[in-house]
Motif scaffolding. Sequence first.
Motif, PDB file in Angstrom:
ATOM      1  N   VAL A 147      15.189 -34.549  16.707  1.00 19.53           N
ATOM      2  CA  VAL A 147      15.267 -34.357  15.255  1.00 19.53           C
ATOM      3  C   VAL A 147      13.948 -34.742  14.587  1.00 19.53           C
ATOM      4  O   VAL A 147      13.419 -34.008  13.744  1.00 19.53           O
ATOM      5  CB  VAL A 147      16.433 -35.172  14.658  1.00 19.53           C
ATOM      6  N   LYS A 148      13.413 -35.880  14.977  1.00 22.09           N
ATOM      7  CA  LYS A 148      12.169 -36.370  14.390  1.00 22.09           C
ATOM      8  C   LYS A 148      11.019 -35.387  14.623  1.00 22.09           C
ATOM      9  O   LYS A 148      10.251 -35.074  13.706  1.00 22.09           O
ATOM     10  CB  LYS A 148      11.825 -37.729  14.992  1.00 22.09           C
ATOM     11  N   GLU A 149      10.922 -34.867  15.845  1.00 24.96           N
ATOM     12  CA  GLU A 149       9.829 -33.946  16.180  1.00 24.96           C
ATOM     13  C   GLU A 149      10.005 -32.603  15.487  1.00 24.96           C
ATOM     14  O   GLU A 149       9.039 -32.024  14.981  1.00 24.96           O
ATOM     15  CB  GLU A 149       9.760 -33.751  17.699  1.00 24.96           C
ATOM     16  N   PHE A 150      11.240 -32.104  15.436  1.00 23.38           N
ATOM     17  CA  PHE A 150      11.497 -30.821  14.767  1.00 23.38           C
ATOM     18  C   PHE A 150      11.187 -30.913  13.277  1.00 23.38           C
ATOM     19  O   PHE A 150      10.577 -30.006  12.701  1.00 23.38           O
ATOM     20  CB  PHE A 150      12.947 -30.405  14.984  1.00 23.38           C
TER      21      PHE A 150
ATOM     22  N   VAL B 170       8.192 -25.335  25.702  1.00 27.62           N
ATOM     23  CA  VAL B 170       7.835 -26.341  26.706  1.00 27.62           C
ATOM     24  C   VAL B 170       7.806 -27.731  26.086  1.00 27.62           C
ATOM     25  O   VAL B 170       8.372 -28.685  26.633  1.00 27.62           O
ATOM     26  CB  VAL B 170       6.460 -26.006  27.328  1.00 27.62           C
ATOM     27  N   LYS B 171       7.181 -27.854  24.934  1.00 29.64           N
ATOM     28  CA  LYS B 171       7.036 -29.151  24.278  1.00 29.64           C
ATOM     29  C   LYS B 171       8.392 -29.781  23.974  1.00 29.64           C
ATOM     30  O   LYS B 171       8.615 -30.968  24.217  1.00 29.64           O
ATOM     31  CB  LYS B 171       6.227 -28.991  22.986  1.00 29.64           C
ATOM     32  N   ALA B 172       9.299 -28.981  23.444  1.00 33.87           N
ATOM     33  CA  ALA B 172      10.629 -29.498  23.087  1.00 33.87           C
ATOM     34  C   ALA B 172      11.404 -29.922  24.337  1.00 33.87           C
ATOM     35  O   ALA B 172      12.071 -30.961  24.349  1.00 33.87           O
ATOM     36  CB  ALA B 172      11.405 -28.451  22.305  1.00 33.87           C
ATOM     37  N   GLN B 173      11.319 -29.118  25.400  1.00 30.32           N
ATOM     38  CA  GLN B 173      12.080 -29.431  26.609  1.00 30.32           C
ATOM     39  C   GLN B 173      11.534 -30.662  27.328  1.00 30.32           C
ATOM     40  O   GLN B 173      12.285 -31.409  27.951  1.00 30.32           O
ATOM     41  CB  GLN B 173      12.133 -28.222  27.531  1.00 30.32           C
TER      42      GLN B 173
ATOM     43  N   GLN C 126      12.450 -36.471  28.436  1.00 25.84           N
ATOM     44  CA  GLN C 126      12.093 -37.465  29.456  1.00 25.84           C
ATOM     45  C   GLN C 126      11.330 -38.658  28.873  1.00 25.84           C
ATOM     46  O   GLN C 126      11.258 -39.712  29.494  1.00 25.84           O
ATOM     47  CB  GLN C 126      11.288 -36.814  30.581  1.00 25.84           C
ATOM     48  N   THR C 127      10.790 -38.497  27.659  1.00 25.89           N
ATOM     49  CA  THR C 127      10.088 -39.618  27.020  1.00 25.89           C
ATOM     50  C   THR C 127      11.060 -40.659  26.488  1.00 25.89           C
ATOM     51  O   THR C 127      10.657 -41.772  26.155  1.00 25.89           O
ATOM     52  CB  THR C 127       9.186 -39.125  25.864  1.00 25.89           C
ATOM     53  N   VAL C 128      12.336 -40.288  26.401  1.00 19.62           N
ATOM     54  CA  VAL C 128      13.351 -41.230  25.905  1.00 19.62           C
ATOM     55  C   VAL C 128      14.503 -41.386  26.898  1.00 19.62           C
ATOM     56  O   VAL C 128      15.622 -41.732  26.527  1.00 19.62           O
ATOM     57  CB  VAL C 128      13.888 -40.789  24.518  1.00 19.62           C
TER      58      VAL C 128
ATOM     59  N   LEU D  72      14.841 -28.774  33.775  1.00 20.22           N
ATOM     60  CA  LEU D  72      14.619 -27.993  32.564  1.00 20.22           C
ATOM     61  C   LEU D  72      14.696 -26.499  32.838  1.00 20.22           C
ATOM     62  O   LEU D  72      14.464 -26.048  33.962  1.00 20.22           O
ATOM     63  CB  LEU D  72      13.258 -28.370  31.965  1.00 20.22           C
ATOM     64  N   THR D  73      15.034 -25.720  31.800  1.00 17.50           N
ATOM     65  CA  THR D  73      15.237 -24.281  31.999  1.00 17.50           C
ATOM     66  C   THR D  73      13.982 -23.452  31.771  1.00 17.50           C
ATOM     67  O   THR D  73      13.889 -22.339  32.270  1.00 17.50           O
ATOM     68  CB  THR D  73      16.345 -23.745  31.071  1.00 17.50           C
ATOM     69  N   ASN D  74      13.034 -23.969  31.008  1.00 20.07           N
ATOM     70  CA  ASN D  74      11.777 -23.235  30.817  1.00 20.07           C
ATOM     71  C   ASN D  74      10.906 -23.487  32.057  1.00 20.07           C
ATOM     72  O   ASN D  74      10.536 -24.620  32.338  1.00 20.07           O
ATOM     73  CB  ASN D  74      11.058 -23.723  29.562  1.00 20.07           C
ATOM     74  N   PRO D  75      10.583 -22.423  32.807  1.00 19.75           N
ATOM     75  CA  PRO D  75       9.841 -22.593  34.063  1.00 19.75           C
ATOM     76  C   PRO D  75       8.474 -23.256  33.883  1.00 19.75           C
ATOM     77  O   PRO D  75       7.927 -23.821  34.837  1.00 19.75           O
ATOM     78  CB  PRO D  75       9.673 -21.154  34.571  1.00 19.75           C
ATOM     79  N   GLN D  76       7.925 -23.195  32.687  1.00 15.53           N
ATOM     80  CA  GLN D  76       6.619 -23.809  32.430  1.00 15.53           C
ATOM     81  C   GLN D  76       6.724 -25.302  32.129  1.00 15.53           C
ATOM     82  O   GLN D  76       5.723 -26.019  32.140  1.00 15.53           O
ATOM     83  CB  GLN D  76       5.928 -23.098  31.250  1.00 15.53           C
TER      84      GLN D  76
END
Length: 345
Positions: free
Chosen positions: A55-58, A287-290, A294-296, A302-306
């Motif tokens: 939420v904070k990042e979005f 990628v950034k959102a997915q 792991q930072t928390v 994850l589903t995005n291959p990148q």
Amino acid sequence: MLKIKKVLGLVLASTMLITMVSGCGAKETEEKNKVKAEKLTIYCGLMEDHMVAAVKEFEKETGIKVDAVRMSSGEIMGRVKAEKENPKASIWFGGPADGFIQAQKDGLLEKYISANAKDIPEQFKDKDGYWTGIYKGYLGFVSNKKLLGEKGAQAPQSWEDLLKPEFKGQVVIANPGSSGTAYTLLSTVIQIMGEEKGLAYMKKLNGQIKSYQKSGTAPGRMVGQGEATVGVTFLHDAIKYREEGMKDIVLSVPKEGTGYEIGAVAVLKGGPDQEAAKKFVDWCLTVKAQELGQTVGSYQFLTNPQAKAPKQANELKDTKLINYNLEWAGSHKNELIEKWSNAIK
């Protein structure tokens, strides 16, 4: 006469300039108000700290204000059904996709295929665009090393091991009616054993249960705190608790194979601020959102291959998975929960 014309010309030019400046200012204010007016209400099945970070990042990236409520999957389903005629939220964020399949069949989801969904493999998303997967988690056993030692027991290595005498009254799972995790357990057992044998197994397992929890994350926490010897949960949640200091946690997986979840995100039908909701789905697939989870302490695949999976998930990469039929699980959810409820009476 020439002076009058000159003055009139200056007045006209000044008026035009004021009008243009005023118009630009009004347009800018309108745009600001539009962004300010965008607000998003989310029902969230993720761990709370993951929800807060997302939420904070979005909000930071979009300027859209978010009101997020953390609930178990069953609670979200109940709330969305109750609000069907007057939806309060626009996004369902996180939790097993079989719940989303049930919601889609009940007419509670809005079809939306994000431009970013092209990056997500077909097996992780609904072909019609009703939901899109954002992570994958594996079901398994979590045991307390100290309590196992006191009982002279080994961590369970099969579904049948949960029925051993030493685990009587010492197994904790969530309620399949309220928890997506526990429903994955129920559906997994039925898919491995068949309906008749699977329900008979769940009846026997009921005799081993210390307590049924509302949320699927609770068994890992309770076992880590020494309140029960064994639990069934998604293993990434157990890793989180171990990383946070519950060092007695031991992970194991059933040798017959285990089920899994595809955690998803979807737009709720008829909810307010649908455009803001679509922007949230777009963001979730990046990628950034997915990689944020792991930072928390959220250690799902994850589903995005990148996107880079958390290193903490490496110990789970060789887990034996069954060919979990997600569509079947979602389509038979109400029926299966009712049969389980009758079987354990």
